[in-house]
Design an enzyme around this catalytic site. Sequence first.
Site, PDB file in Angstrom:
ATOM      1  N   ARG A  67       0.852  -1.186   0.000  1.00 52.53           N
ATOM      2  CA  ARG A  67       0.000   0.000   0.000  1.00 52.53           C
ATOM      3  C   ARG A  67       0.895   1.245   0.000  1.00 52.53           C
ATOM      4  O   ARG A  67       1.514   1.590   0.997  1.00 52.53           O
ATOM      5  CB  ARG A  67      -0.923  -0.006   1.213  1.00 52.53           C
ATOM      6  CG  ARG A  67      -1.979  -1.085   1.158  1.00 52.53           C
ATOM      7  CD  ARG A  67      -2.841  -0.928  -0.060  1.00 52.53           C
ATOM      8  NE  ARG A  67      -4.065  -1.698   0.030  1.00 52.53           N
ATOM      9  CZ  ARG A  67      -4.947  -1.751  -0.938  1.00 52.53           C
ATOM     10  NH1 ARG A  67      -4.731  -1.088  -2.070  1.00 52.53           N
ATOM     11  NH2 ARG A  67      -6.032  -2.466  -0.803  1.00 52.53           N
ATOM     12  N   ALA A  79     -10.921  -6.789  -1.478  1.00 51.72           N
ATOM     13  CA  ALA A  79     -11.721  -5.572  -1.590  1.00 51.72           C
ATOM     14  C   ALA A  79     -11.395  -4.849  -2.881  1.00 51.72           C
ATOM     15  O   ALA A  79     -10.363  -5.097  -3.501  1.00 51.72           O
ATOM     16  CB  ALA A  79     -11.452  -4.650  -0.399  1.00 51.72           C
ATOM     17  N   GLU A  95     -14.601  -9.164  -6.901  1.00 54.82           N
ATOM     18  CA  GLU A  95     -13.329  -8.896  -6.214  1.00 54.82           C
ATOM     19  C   GLU A  95     -12.785 -10.151  -5.534  1.00 54.82           C
ATOM     20  O   GLU A  95     -11.582 -10.413  -5.585  1.00 54.82           O
ATOM     21  CB  GLU A  95     -13.495  -7.770  -5.181  1.00 54.82           C
ATOM     22  CG  GLU A  95     -13.604  -6.398  -5.793  1.00 54.82           C
ATOM     23  CD  GLU A  95     -12.342  -5.923  -6.500  1.00 54.82           C
ATOM     24  OE1 GLU A  95     -11.229  -6.418  -6.203  1.00 54.82           O
ATOM     25  OE2 GLU A  95     -12.455  -5.042  -7.364  1.00 54.82           O
ATOM     26  N   GLU A  99      -9.140 -11.531  -6.765  1.00 51.79           N
ATOM     27  CA  GLU A  99      -8.010 -11.451  -5.842  1.00 51.79           C
ATOM     28  C   GLU A  99      -7.606 -12.792  -5.230  1.00 51.79           C
ATOM     29  O   GLU A  99      -6.439 -12.978  -4.888  1.00 51.79           O
ATOM     30  CB  GLU A  99      -8.304 -10.434  -4.742  1.00 51.79           C
ATOM     31  CG  GLU A  99      -8.383  -9.012  -5.290  1.00 51.79           C
ATOM     32  CD  GLU A  99      -8.460  -7.945  -4.221  1.00 51.79           C
ATOM     33  OE1 GLU A  99      -8.456  -8.282  -3.015  1.00 51.79           O
ATOM     34  OE2 GLU A  99      -8.531  -6.762  -4.594  1.00 51.79           O
ATOM     35  N   GLU A 143      -2.128  -4.736 -10.116  1.00 56.97           N
ATOM     36  CA  GLU A 143      -2.363  -5.217  -8.757  1.00 56.97           C
ATOM     37  C   GLU A 143      -1.483  -6.439  -8.493  1.00 56.97           C
ATOM     38  O   GLU A 143      -1.597  -7.451  -9.177  1.00 56.97           O
ATOM     39  CB  GLU A 143      -3.848  -5.582  -8.639  1.00 56.97           C
ATOM     40  CG  GLU A 143      -4.360  -5.811  -7.269  1.00 56.97           C
ATOM     41  CD  GLU A 143      -5.871  -5.950  -7.263  1.00 56.97           C
ATOM     42  OE1 GLU A 143      -6.478  -5.405  -6.332  1.00 56.97           O
ATOM     43  OE2 GLU A 143      -6.450  -6.599  -8.162  1.00 56.97           O
TER      44      GLU A 143
END
Length: 187
Positions: A67, A79, A95, A99, A143
């Site tokens: 992050r 999320a 999601e 993920e 991501e």
Amino acid sequence: MEKQHLDFTEKTISTKPIFQGKIISLQVDEVALPNGGTATREIVKHPGAVAVIADVGGKLLVVEQYRKPLERLQVEIPAGKLDGGEDPAEAAARELREETGYACERTTLLHSMATSPGFADEVIHIYVAEGLRPGEADPDEDEFLSAFALTPEEASQAIATGRICDAKTLLAVYAWQRYLTTGTWGV
């Protein structure tokens, strides 16, 4: 003693757009205060988000990712943001699948929470996923994350050491641990 209901509404006089990004925008509003004065409010606009509590055999599915605002790795429940007009329940299932690779038969809304109502309008809808089936993760191209599952003790340890520190995951862990001990979801 009964609480008196006062009107503290701030009426918008003007809005000045400051920044428009891919995910958020920033505006400064001039508002009329209840006492007749005026003030400015810096407001971050966000499309909203979803998060998913998924229990796999008594373990909580989580992801670890870097992050940038915190400059460190974080452990969080799956999320992501809502895409324009997207149904939050469908976004939660999407999601989770993207993920972690897990598909679910259904999602149930546990709670919707304002993340930082002092300056942002973001609301995260937290869902419980049920009827899980493993599969292949397919994260967004920008991501980078790893998915794994935590026991209740490992989740508590991750909180104690700061690996879990975001509000949605803290709420999720406490709700999940309550579910494991009482059989009911609640916050």
